[in-house]
Design a protein around this motif. Sequence first.
Motif, PDB file in Angstrom:
ATOM      1  N   GLN A   1       0.974   5.459   0.161  1.00 35.45           N
ATOM      2  CA  GLN A   1       0.325   6.735   0.429  1.00 35.45           C
ATOM      3  C   GLN A   1       0.825   8.055  -0.392  1.00 35.45           C
ATOM      4  O   GLN A   1       1.933   8.497   0.197  1.00 35.45           O
ATOM      5  CB  GLN A   1       0.462   7.017   2.010  1.00 35.45           C
ATOM      6  CG  GLN A   1      -0.595   8.253   2.320  1.00 35.45           C
ATOM      7  CD  GLN A   1      -0.213   8.410   3.864  1.00 35.45           C
ATOM      8  OE1 GLN A   1       0.974   8.798   4.277  1.00 35.45           O
ATOM      9  NE2 GLN A   1      -1.569   8.796   4.563  1.00 35.45           N
TER      10      GLN A   1
ATOM     11  N   VAL B   1       0.887  -1.027   0.028  1.00 34.92           N
ATOM     12  CA  VAL B   1       0.022   0.059   0.031  1.00 34.92           C
ATOM     13  C   VAL B   1       1.106   1.282  -0.191  1.00 34.92           C
ATOM     14  O   VAL B   1       2.077   1.383   0.914  1.00 34.92           O
ATOM     15  CB  VAL B   1      -0.936   0.085   1.270  1.00 34.92           C
ATOM     16  CG1 VAL B   1      -1.856   1.322   1.206  1.00 34.92           C
ATOM     17  CG2 VAL B   1      -1.813  -1.124   1.089  1.00 34.92           C
TER      18      VAL B   1
ATOM     19  N   VAL C   1      -0.691   3.942  10.151  1.00 36.82           N
ATOM     20  CA  VAL C   1       0.490   5.171   9.396  1.00 36.82           C
ATOM     21  C   VAL C   1       0.366   6.169  10.233  1.00 36.82           C
ATOM     22  O   VAL C   1      -0.697   6.871  10.238  1.00 36.82           O
ATOM     23  CB  VAL C   1       0.221   4.887   7.816  1.00 36.82           C
ATOM     24  CG1 VAL C   1       1.200   6.137   7.261  1.00 36.82           C
ATOM     25  CG2 VAL C   1       0.482   3.996   7.271  1.00 36.82           C
TER      26      VAL C   1
ATOM     27  N   SER D   1       2.636  -0.738   4.343  1.00 35.12           N
ATOM     28  CA  SER D   1       2.011   0.423   4.032  1.00 35.12           C
ATOM     29  C   SER D   1       3.158   1.632   4.103  1.00 35.12           C
ATOM     30  O   SER D   1       3.664   1.753   5.298  1.00 35.12           O
ATOM     31  CB  SER D   1       0.614   0.840   5.109  1.00 35.12           C
ATOM     32  OG  SER D   1      -0.020  -0.524   4.880  1.00 35.12           O
TER      33      SER D   1
ATOM     34  N   CYS E   1      -0.714  -0.455  -4.547  1.00 34.35           N
ATOM     35  CA  CYS E   1      -2.225   0.131  -4.041  1.00 34.35           C
ATOM     36  C   CYS E   1      -1.906   1.559  -3.795  1.00 34.35           C
ATOM     37  O   CYS E   1      -1.094   1.986  -2.630  1.00 34.35           O
ATOM     38  CB  CYS E   1      -2.884  -0.691  -3.014  1.00 34.35           C
ATOM     39  SG  CYS E   1      -4.389   0.052  -2.716  1.00 34.35           S
TER      40      CYS E   1
ATOM     41  N   PRO F   1      -2.749  -0.597   7.751  1.00 30.76           N
ATOM     42  CA  PRO F   1      -2.664   0.699   7.044  1.00 30.76           C
ATOM     43  C   PRO F   1      -3.097   1.861   7.909  1.00 30.76           C
ATOM     44  O   PRO F   1      -2.603   3.083   7.785  1.00 30.76           O
ATOM     45  CB  PRO F   1      -3.312   0.519   5.659  1.00 30.76           C
ATOM     46  CG  PRO F   1      -3.406  -0.564   5.258  1.00 30.76           C
ATOM     47  CD  PRO F   1      -3.289  -1.562   6.711  1.00 30.76           C
TER      48      PRO F   1
ATOM     49  N   HIS G   1      -3.290   4.610  -2.092  1.00 30.20           N
ATOM     50  CA  HIS G   1      -4.515   4.548  -1.298  1.00 30.20           C
ATOM     51  C   HIS G   1      -3.946   5.927  -0.390  1.00 30.20           C
ATOM     52  O   HIS G   1      -3.205   5.763   0.565  1.00 30.20           O
ATOM     53  CB  HIS G   1      -4.467   3.359  -0.455  1.00 30.20           C
ATOM     54  CG  HIS G   1      -5.694   3.376  -0.039  1.00 30.20           C
ATOM     55  ND1 HIS G   1      -6.220   4.119   0.964  1.00 30.20           N
ATOM     56  CD2 HIS G   1      -6.618   2.393   0.326  1.00 30.20           C
ATOM     57  CE1 HIS G   1      -7.411   3.695   1.438  1.00 30.20           C
ATOM     58  NE2 HIS G   1      -7.761   2.820   1.114  1.00 30.20           N
TER      59      HIS G   1
END
Length: 381
Positions: free
Chosen positions: A32, A30, A285, A270, A79, A282, A81
């Motif tokens: 960010q 994941v 985070v 993540s 991903c 996630p 996200h």
Amino acid sequence: MSVRARREVFTELVPASIDYSRFVQPSVVVMQPTTLCNLDCAYCYLPARHRALNMLPAVARAVASSVAHWTARRRVEICWHGGEPLTLGRDYLSSLMDAFDGLDVVHSIQTNSTLITPEWSRFLLDRRVRVGVSIDGPRRSNGDRVDRAGRHAYERIHRGIRQLVGDGHEVSAIAVVSDPTPRRARSLYSFVSELGCTWLGVNIEEREGANTRRNSFISDEVVGFWAELFGEWSRQPRVRLREAQRALAYAQGVLNGQKFATSTMDPLPSVAWNGEVTLFSPELVGYSSARLGEFSCGSVLRTSLDELIRRGSRAPWVAEFLRGARRCRVSCDYFDFCGGGTAANRYFETGRMDSTETDYCRNSKKALMEGVLAHVSTIAR
């Protein structure tokens, strides 16, 4: 099926011991890319969604370097996200995705779809990005989805999804449900089907991160919600339903004699905008605990993901979580389906990682399975 019978079915499937010492290489990372979101949903867990903290390409390159050898064995999903990834603009997001060129990866993105234009839709098609959108059902069910000026976002969300579906995207939908009732289940499934989405995942509202609202609901209504949703799907399986897939996969495992719980401690790295990596949840985070320390296990800019996974598996909070999972195993009839809950839900609901039952467990695991069993019972009569 009686409560006692259900108890016997689940209890005999609980394994004698669970080995959490071996953590496999993940198949999903994941990312960010930004903390910023152009919406301000009432139930959002992100604490910095009003700030534009953007990922540097160096972070994406470091992640790509770490997963390169993973892709020799399996395709890895990257991903994106946030935050809202589309706030970065196409050129900037493209520069981050470019770091993975030449690797066997598939990109996916979770978006609120308010910024979708024909140009964005074409960009995502050209890059073969799997698209997930966030929408809670018809207009009346989206009251919590507003922008920072308090304006309702439904029309913008709906317009973006129509653009994506019209352009040929297979759109997955995530819906947050804050009023789980049978009526809500019917309207949600009907709406998503008619909208043209191909997959639906449902999150009963969770208390985590910046969202401190209570998520305790009437048990019978939640069970009824899942029973009705499963029933709608079974009668008209036009949309793949995540929760049906999970329940049926578990049932198939039971029929095949599998004697193990699905572990919720498989690594899900993540990567925050600054390269800090959190494992397993996630939603953790950017958070830390005065008692347990940082939930981040280090920066991918300095350390490979493989080493961060090894380091993270030895963190104090993970040890505490595993103690809780062992307590769940011996006390909960649903452990073999649930696997011990999630770290973020435990922490944000109870302040500890070794707690057992949470509202999340009751709403999204126990009530789900009870709802499926209730629906099956009506058919079997």
